[in-house]
Design an enzyme around this catalytic site. Structure first.
Site, PDB file in Angstrom:
ATOM      1  N   GLY A  10       0.877  -1.176   0.000  1.00 47.55           N
ATOM      2  CA  GLY A  10       0.000   0.000   0.000  1.00 47.55           C
ATOM      3  C   GLY A  10       0.913   1.225   0.000  1.00 47.55           C
ATOM      4  N   VAL A  14      -0.376   6.390   4.433  1.00 51.34           N
ATOM      5  CA  VAL A  14       0.299   5.777   5.581  1.00 51.34           C
ATOM      6  C   VAL A  14       1.529   5.002   5.106  1.00 51.34           C
ATOM      7  CG1 VAL A  14       0.107   4.150   7.498  1.00 51.34           C
ATOM      8  CG2 VAL A  14      -1.860   5.576   6.897  1.00 51.34           C
ATOM      9  N   ARG A  89     -20.302  -0.142   6.600  1.00 50.13           N
ATOM     10  CA  ARG A  89     -19.113  -0.624   7.316  1.00 50.13           C
ATOM     11  C   ARG A  89     -18.850  -2.095   7.010  1.00 50.13           C
ATOM     12  NH1 ARG A  89     -16.975   2.528  11.473  1.00 50.13           N
ATOM     13  NH2 ARG A  89     -18.223   4.377  11.814  1.00 50.13           N
ATOM     14  N   THR A 120      -4.189  -1.877   8.102  1.00 46.65           N
ATOM     15  CA  THR A 120      -5.484  -1.679   7.423  1.00 46.65           C
ATOM     16  C   THR A 120      -6.651  -1.842   8.398  1.00 46.65           C
ATOM     17  OG1 THR A 120      -4.475  -2.586   5.423  1.00 46.65           O
ATOM     18  CG2 THR A 120      -6.884  -2.474   5.464  1.00 46.65           C
ATOM     19  N   ASP A 149      -3.085   5.254  19.296  1.00 46.36           N
ATOM     20  CA  ASP A 149      -4.096   5.725  20.243  1.00 46.36           C
ATOM     21  C   ASP A 149      -3.433   6.312  21.494  1.00 46.36           C
ATOM     22  OD1 ASP A 149      -6.103   4.903  18.514  1.00 46.36           O
ATOM     23  OD2 ASP A 149      -6.208   2.897  19.389  1.00 46.36           O
ATOM     24  N   ARG A 152      -1.921   9.700  20.806  1.00 43.43           N
ATOM     25  CA  ARG A 152      -2.940  10.762  20.819  1.00 43.43           C
ATOM     26  C   ARG A 152      -3.265  11.168  22.256  1.00 43.43           C
ATOM     27  NH1 ARG A 152      -6.272   8.098  15.799  1.00 43.43           N
ATOM     28  NH2 ARG A 152      -5.265   9.363  14.197  1.00 43.43           N
ATOM     29  N   HIS A 176      -9.342  -1.207  18.380  1.00 41.34           N
ATOM     30  CA  HIS A 176      -9.106   0.110  17.790  1.00 41.34           C
ATOM     31  C   HIS A 176     -10.450   0.625  17.312  1.00 41.34           C
ATOM     32  CE1 HIS A 176      -6.990   3.266  15.815  1.00 41.34           C
ATOM     33  NE2 HIS A 176      -7.276   2.872  14.601  1.00 41.34           N
TER      34      HIS A 176
HETATM   35  N1  LIG Z   1      -4.534   0.966  12.467  1.00 47.61           N
HETATM   36  C1  LIG Z   1      -4.556   2.277  12.520  1.00 47.61           C
HETATM   37  O1  LIG Z   1      -4.407   2.861  13.580  1.00 47.61           O
HETATM   38  C2  LIG Z   1      -4.711   3.057  11.235  1.00 47.61           C
HETATM   39  C3  LIG Z   1      -4.368   4.415  11.173  1.00 47.61           C
HETATM   40  C4  LIG Z   1      -4.473   5.084   9.956  1.00 47.61           C
HETATM   41  C5  LIG Z   1      -4.955   4.401   8.822  1.00 47.61           C
HETATM   42  N2  LIG Z   1      -5.314   3.106   8.935  1.00 47.61           N
HETATM   43  C6  LIG Z   1      -5.813   2.337   7.773  1.00 47.61           C
HETATM   44  O2  LIG Z   1      -4.693   2.106   6.900  1.00 47.61           O
HETATM   45  C7  LIG Z   1      -5.175   1.931   5.584  1.00 47.61           C
HETATM   46  C8  LIG Z   1      -4.395   2.829   4.628  1.00 47.61           C
HETATM   47  O3  LIG Z   1      -4.667   4.198   4.890  1.00 47.61           O
HETATM   48  P1  LIG Z   1      -4.116   5.326   3.884  1.00 47.61           P
HETATM   49  O4  LIG Z   1      -4.526   6.630   4.439  1.00 47.61           O
HETATM   50  O5  LIG Z   1      -2.702   5.066   3.565  1.00 47.61           O
HETATM   51  O6  LIG Z   1      -5.003   4.995   2.578  1.00 47.61           O
HETATM   52  P2  LIG Z   1      -4.635   5.304   1.075  1.00 47.61           P
HETATM   53  O7  LIG Z   1      -5.913   5.210   0.313  1.00 47.61           O
HETATM   54  O8  LIG Z   1      -3.823   6.554   0.979  1.00 47.61           O
HETATM   55  O9  LIG Z   1      -3.677   4.071   0.642  1.00 47.61           O
HETATM   56  C9  LIG Z   1      -4.130   2.770   0.478  1.00 47.61           C
HETATM   57  C10 LIG Z   1      -3.355   2.170  -0.696  1.00 47.61           C
HETATM   58  O10 LIG Z   1      -3.665   0.784  -0.799  1.00 47.61           O
HETATM   59  C11 LIG Z   1      -3.590   0.443  -2.175  1.00 47.61           C
HETATM   60  N3  LIG Z   1      -4.262  -0.836  -2.470  1.00 47.61           N
HETATM   61  C12 LIG Z   1      -5.579  -1.102  -2.525  1.00 47.61           C
HETATM   62  N4  LIG Z   1      -5.767  -2.408  -2.869  1.00 47.61           N
HETATM   63  C13 LIG Z   1      -4.540  -2.964  -2.975  1.00 47.61           C
HETATM   64  C14 LIG Z   1      -4.076  -4.266  -3.284  1.00 47.61           C
HETATM   65  N5  LIG Z   1      -4.932  -5.268  -3.543  1.00 47.61           N
HETATM   66  N6  LIG Z   1      -2.746  -4.485  -3.311  1.00 47.61           N
HETATM   67  C15 LIG Z   1      -1.862  -3.488  -3.076  1.00 47.61           C
HETATM   68  N7  LIG Z   1      -2.240  -2.214  -2.783  1.00 47.61           N
HETATM   69  C16 LIG Z   1      -3.557  -1.968  -2.730  1.00 47.61           C
HETATM   70  C17 LIG Z   1      -4.266   1.636  -2.860  1.00 47.61           C
HETATM   71  O11 LIG Z   1      -3.954   1.693  -4.252  1.00 47.61           O
HETATM   72  C18 LIG Z   1      -3.684   2.794  -2.049  1.00 47.61           C
HETATM   73  O12 LIG Z   1      -2.522   3.327  -2.661  1.00 47.61           O
HETATM   74  C19 LIG Z   1      -6.694   2.209   5.644  1.00 47.61           C
HETATM   75  O13 LIG Z   1      -7.384   0.975   5.785  1.00 47.61           O
HETATM   76  C20 LIG Z   1      -6.835   3.029   6.911  1.00 47.61           C
HETATM   77  O14 LIG Z   1      -8.132   2.949   7.464  1.00 47.61           O
HETATM   78  C21 LIG Z   1      -5.207   2.427  10.112  1.00 47.61           C
END
Ligand SMILES: NC(=O)c1ccc[n+]([C@@H]2O[C@H](COP(=O)([O-])OP(=O)(O)OC[C@H]3O[C@@H](n4cnc5c(N)ncnc54)[C@H](O)[C@@H]3O)[C@@H](O)[C@H]2O)c1
Length: 309
Positions: A10, A14, A89, A120, A149, A152, A176
Site C-alpha cells: 500500500g 500511511v 461498514r 489496514t 491511540d 494521541r 481500535h
Molecule cells: N490501524 C490504525 O491505527 C490506522 C491508522 C491510519 C490508517 N489506517 C488504515 O490504513 C489503511 C491505509 O490508509 P491510507 O490513508 O494510507 O489509505 P490510502 O488510500 O492513501 O492508501 C491505500 C493504498 O492501498 C492500495 N491498495 C488497494 N488495494 C490494494 C491491493 N490489492 N494491493 C496493493 N495495494 C492496494 C491503494 O492503491 C492505495 O494506494 C486504511 O485501511 C486506513 O483505514 C489504520
C-alpha cells in the site's frame, strides 16, 4: 552484513510516509508495493532521490508484484480502501478482508519468516485475516493501533498540562475503535498518575477525545484520514523489532486467555523484539476496567464473526 529489508504494501498516505521514515532513519531497505501501476515505483524513485539530500544509503524501490519483496524481515500491510459514499461498514470489512487476504498470501509466500505488522482497518479484524492468510504464529502477526491511540492520549495530556510529551506516558487497551479503553490510572507524567494532576472531568474529556482521535482528523481533512501519526507509530514498532529493543508497546495481538479473552486480536501491552511479539504484559484490571475491556473485545468478535470462513 546486508541491511534489513522491510516491505510496505500500500503506497498510499500511511504506507509511503512509513516507508520514508524507515528509509530516512537508515533502518532498512524498503520495497513499496501497490496495485496501482507506477504509483509505488514513482514514490520509490522520488524517495530515493531525496536520499542524497537527507544523507542515507537505504535503498527504496517500488513494485506491483511480490518477487521484489522476497526475504523481507518485516511486511507492513496498509493496503485497503477507504469507506466510499454509500458503502456500509460491513461492505468495507469484506472488501478490505479480500485485499488483506490476497496481499498477505502473496507476501508470506515470498517472505515466510517475516513479521507482519497490520495497519489496514478495521484493524483487529484484519489481523485475523492476516494470520489465517499467512499461517504465521501469533508472535509474527501484530496490529498497529495502540501506539497511535496512546500517542494521541499523550498529546492531549501534555497539551492540557503544559508539559513535555517526552515525560508523558499513556496506557490504552482494547480494540481500535469507539470502545478502546484508555487507562487513566496508568497514564502518567514523570511517573505521577494523571488522576492526581487534573480533575476527573478533564480526564474523562481527554479519554473521549482519544477515542474519537481518528474521526477528529477526518472531520478536519474532509478527504482522507490521519497518516503522519499512524506512520510514526509503524516506525516505532519496526524499529523495536529490527533493533531488538524490547520496547513495551500496546499492540493488537491474538489473546489465548490473557486478559480473560481467547481467540481474538485485541490491544494489550507487549514486548516487541527480534522475534516479534515476545511477551504479553498482563496487569490486573479493576472490575470496571475489565468490563470495558470485555465490551471492546465483544466489538472485535462481532466483526470477526462477519468474516467469511
Ligand atoms: N490501524 C490504525 O491505527 C490506522 C491508522 C491510519 C490508517 N489506517 C488504515 O490504513 C489503511 C491505509 O490508509 P491510507 O490513508 O494510507 O489509505 P490510502 O488510500 O492513501 O492508501 C491505500 C493504498 O492501498 C492500495 N491498495 C488497494 N488495494 C490494494 C491491493 N490489492 N494491493 C496493493 N495495494 C492496494 C491503494 O492503491 C492505495 O494506494 C486504511 O485501511 C486506513 O483505514 C489504520
Amino acid at each position: 552484513m546486508p541491511r534489513n529489508k522491510v516491505t510496505v504494501i500500500g503506497a498510499g498516505n500511511v504506507g509511503a510516509t512509513a516507508a520514508q521514515r524507515i528509509a530516512e532513519a537508515g533502518l532498512a531497505d524498503v520495497v513499496l508495493v501497490d496495485i496501482v501501476e507506477g504509483l509505488p515505483q514513482g514514490k520509490g524513485l522520488d524517495l530515493a532521490e531525496a536520499a542524497p539530500v537527507v544523507g542515507h544509503d537505504a535503498r527504496i524501490t517500488g513494485a506491483n508484484d511480490y518477487a521484489a519483496t522476497a526475504g523481507s524481515d518485516i511486511v507492513v500491510v496498509t493496503s485497503g480502501l477507504a469507506r466510499q459514499p454509500g458503502m456500509s461498514r460491513d461492505d468495507l470489512l469484506l472488501k478490505n478482508a479480500g485485499i488483506v487476504r490476497s496481499v498477505v498470501q502473496q507476501a508470506a509466500k515470498h517472505s515466510p519468516k517475516a513479521i507482519l505488522i497490520v495497519v489496514t482497518n478495521p484493524l483487529d479484524a484484519m489481523c485475523h485475516v492476516a494470520m489465517t492468510a499467512s499461517g504465521f504464529p501469533r508472535q509474527r502477526v501484530i496490529g498497529m493501533a495502540g501506539v497511535l491511540d496512546s500517542a494521541r492520549f499523550r498529546t492531549f495530556i501534555a497539551q492540557e498540562l503544559g508539559v513535555s510529551v517526552e515525560d508523558t506516558h499513556a496506557f490504552v487497551l482494547g480494540g481500535h475503535g469507539d470502545t478502546m479503553v484508555p487507562l487513566a490510572r496508568y497514564s502518567t507524567v514523570a511517573g505521577i498518575p494523571i488522576t492526581e494532576l487534573m480533575s476527573a472531568e478533564r480526564v474523562a474529556a481527554l479519554e473521549d477525545r482519544t477515542r474519537n482521535g481518528g474521526a477528529e482528523v477526518v472531520a478536519l481533512l474532509k478527504t482522507g484520514s490521519a497518516y503522519y501519526a499512524p506512520a510514526a507509530a509503524v516506525f516505532e514498532m519496526v524499529e523495536s523489532i529490527l533493533l531488538d529493543r524490547k520496547r513495551v508497546l500496546p499492540c493488537a495481538v491474538l489473546l489465548k486467555g490473557e486478559y480473560r479473552t481467547k481467540g481474538l486480536f485485541v490491544g494489550v501491552p507487549v514486548v516487541l523484539g527480534a522475534k516479534g511479539m515476545e511477551r504479553i504484559v498482563e496487569i490486573k484490571l479493576t472490575t470496571t476496567e475489565q468490563a470495558a475491556f470485555d465490551r471492546s473485545a465483544g466489538a472485535v468478535r462481532e466483526l470477526v464473526e462477519k468474516l467469511p470462513a
